[in-house]
Write an enzyme that holds these catalytic residues in place. Sequence first.
Site, mmCIF file in Angstrom:
data_model
loop_
_atom_site.group_PDB
_atom_site.id
_atom_site.type_symbol
_atom_site.label_atom_id
_atom_site.label_comp_id
_atom_site.label_asym_id
_atom_site.label_seq_id
_atom_site.Cartn_x
_atom_site.Cartn_y
_atom_site.Cartn_z
ATOM 1 N N ASP A 247 0.827 -1.206 0.000
ATOM 2 C CA ASP A 247 0.000 0.000 0.000
ATOM 3 C C ASP A 247 0.868 1.266 0.000
ATOM 4 O O ASP A 247 1.787 1.392 0.815
ATOM 5 C CB ASP A 247 -0.861 -0.033 1.279
ATOM 6 C CG ASP A 247 -1.971 1.007 1.275
ATOM 7 O OD1 ASP A 247 -2.915 0.857 0.488
ATOM 8 O OD2 ASP A 247 -1.886 1.961 2.070
ATOM 9 N N GLU B 115 1.471 -0.568 -4.982
ATOM 10 C CA GLU B 115 0.396 0.365 -5.329
ATOM 11 C C GLU B 115 1.032 1.738 -5.509
ATOM 12 O O GLU B 115 0.730 2.687 -4.807
ATOM 13 C CB GLU B 115 -0.657 0.399 -4.200
ATOM 14 C CG GLU B 115 -1.919 1.108 -4.609
ATOM 15 C CD GLU B 115 -2.553 1.929 -3.493
ATOM 16 O OE1 GLU B 115 -1.896 2.180 -2.461
ATOM 17 O OE2 GLU B 115 -3.701 2.333 -3.671
HETATM 18 C C1 NOJ Z 1 -4.687 2.826 -0.677
HETATM 19 C C2 NOJ Z 1 -5.794 1.883 -0.369
HETATM 20 O O1 NOJ Z 1 -6.147 1.196 -1.541
HETATM 21 C C3 NOJ Z 1 -6.932 2.701 0.184
HETATM 22 O O2 NOJ Z 1 -8.103 1.958 0.326
HETATM 23 C C4 NOJ Z 1 -6.486 3.288 1.499
HETATM 24 O O3 NOJ Z 1 -7.502 4.128 2.002
HETATM 25 C C5 NOJ Z 1 -5.205 4.102 1.325
HETATM 26 N N1 NOJ Z 1 -4.209 3.415 0.548
HETATM 27 C C6 NOJ Z 1 -4.593 4.401 2.660
HETATM 28 O O4 NOJ Z 1 -4.025 3.248 3.190
#
Ligand code: NOJ
Length: 592
Positions: free
Chosen positions: A252, A314
Amino acid sequence: MSLLLSSGGNRADIARLYPLISRRSIPEQLEPNIKDMELLGAVSHQASKHANWWRSAVIYQVYPRSFADGNGDGMGDIKGITSRLDSLASLGIDAIWLSPFMPSPQKDAGYDVSDYTNVDPLFGTLEDFDAMITRAHGLGLKILVDLVPNHTSDQHKWFQAALNSPEGSPEREYYHFKDGNGDLPPNNWVSMFGGPAWTRITNPDGTKGQWYCHLFDSSQPDLNWENPKVQEAFEEILKFWLDRGVDGFRVDQPHAMAKAVGLPDHPYVDRAGAGFIEGEESPPMWFQDSVHNIFRRWREILDSYPGQRAMCGEAYVLPLSFMALWVRPDEFHQTFNFRYLDALWNAESIFKTVNESFEAFDSVGAPSTWVLSNHDVIRHASRLGGDYGRATASDGIGPNAPQPDLELGLRKARAATLFTLGLPGSMYLYQGEELGLPEHTTLEDKYRQDPTFFRTSGNRVGRDGCRVPLPWEAGVNQSNGFSTTGAAWLPQPEMYRNYSRDLQEGVSGSTLEMYKEALKLRSDLDLGQGSFEWVEELCDQDVLAFSNNGILVIHNFGETDIELPEGKEFISSTTDSQQHLVLPHETKWLKL
Ligand code: NOJ
C-alpha cells in the site's frame, strides 16, 4: 482561481483551501493529446523469455469484509472466503490479493493496522488464515496479502508509546512528529482524504503538543522510514507472512513512504495527489529516491524464499516511464498500472496508454499490469455508464449525482474487460466485476463509513459504493447469500439480487460465463505471456485492434457497426452479434 501557492504562501490561506485541494487528480497535461491520434509511435511488445507466474497472472482482489460472511454477523471473514474458494478456482484466476485483515480499529476499512502479524477477530484467527491458504494452494491459487507500511493505526503500540513519550524520544522517532508554526501545522501538506495532513496532540499535562503527519486519516499516522528500527520491524513482518506460506504482497502507498528531508512545503499544493511532472521536482511527500533501497532489501528477502514470491506496489507514480523505475529487476515485480485505470475509455486515450505501458515496462523487462476496478474507485460497470471522468479522480456516486446508465455501463464494461484480457501482462480483477456488479449509487448517508465522507463534510461521498457485500444466491435472504443470516455491514441495493452469482452460473451470455470463457481462452492461448502488435489497418478514431499470439482483438468505441474482413474464425465476443460485425461497445476475439 489558481490554487498554486509558493512555499512562502500565507498559511491562513492554505488552511482555508484545504477542503478544496485534496482530490486525487491527475493534471490535465498528463492526458494524451487526443488531437494527435495517429498510429505513428505505435509500439509492439515481445513475449518475455522468463516464465514467472506473476508476469501473466490474473489476480482477483478479495475485499474481506464484503466477499463472504462465514459466521452470520454481517461482516465478511476468512472462513467465508475459504468456503467460496471453489468458485474462484472455477472462475479461472491464478491468484488472490486479500485486502487487509489484520487487527485494526477499521477507521479506514483495515488500512489502519494496529498489529501486522495477526488476524483481526472480526475476520477470524491465524488458524483460519492457515486453513484458507492450505485450501487455496490445494486449488492451485496463490495468495498475496496486503501490507500497509506507510502508516499504522493510531492504536498501534508504536504510536501509543510515542504519545506517552517526550519530544525527541526514540519512541517519537517512529513517526513524523514536528513543532508547528505557532498554531498552524508544520507545513502545507494535505490529507488524501481531505483536510490538513497534520494533527496536533495534547500532552499528558493538558498542554498543546507537537503535530504528527498523516497523509490519510488522522487515525493513520505516517511512519518515519528513515528510522532503521521501522525498517527492521517491517523486514520481520515480511518474513512472518512468508513463513506462513503467502506467495507475496500487495504494498500500500509505497511511493509515500520516504519523505523529503526536513518535510518542506509542497510547492504545488493544488495538485496534492498528482504524479511526477516532467521538469518539476517530486512533491516532498511522494516518490523520494531513497525509498528504492527499502524495496531492494525486500526483494532480497522474497528471493531468499522458495517458489516465486512476488510483490506488487500500489505506486501511484506517473508518467509510466518514471513508474518503470519501481519495477527494475531488483525491486517490485509489478506495480498497478494506474495510467490504464485512469485512462478515459476512448480509442485515443487507450491507444496512447497501451503504447506508453509497453514502452515503459518493456524498458526494464517488467510486465505491465492492467486493471479496471478496485475498492477505491467507481466500479467500471457504472463508471462507463456516465460521465464520471478518470477513475481515481472521482469519489463515488451519491444519490443526488447524475445516475449511470446501467445497460450502457455493463455493455461497455464487458467490452473493456474482454479488450483488456487480450493484452499480454498481468490482470487484476476486483471482486464482483465478474458478475457485472454496478456501484451502489443510492446508499443513504447514515450507512457511510469511508473517512473521505467525514473529512469533507459529505462533499465527497467516498468509496463505500464499490465495497458493498457480494450477492451469491438470489433471494435466499436479504443479502442474497452473502451471509447465512442475511446481515450485511453495508446494505445491498435491491437490484443486486439480479446480479447474484447463482443466476449467472452456467447461463450462456451471462457476465460470469463471459469472464470464465475469456479467462480459460486467455490461459489456453497463453495471451498473458504473448506478443502484442496493433493491427494498424483496422484502427481508427473509433476502433482499436491488436494481435496477440495469433489472436485478433478488436473493440468498437464508436456508435456505428464495423464490418470485419471475410474469413476470420470467431473465438469470443461480448455480445451475440453476427460474426462479421463488431457492434458499438463490443469487443471480439477472432483468429488472425
Ligand atoms: C490505498 C488503499 O487502496 C486505500 O483503500 C487506502 O484508504 C489508502 N491506501 C490508505 O491506506
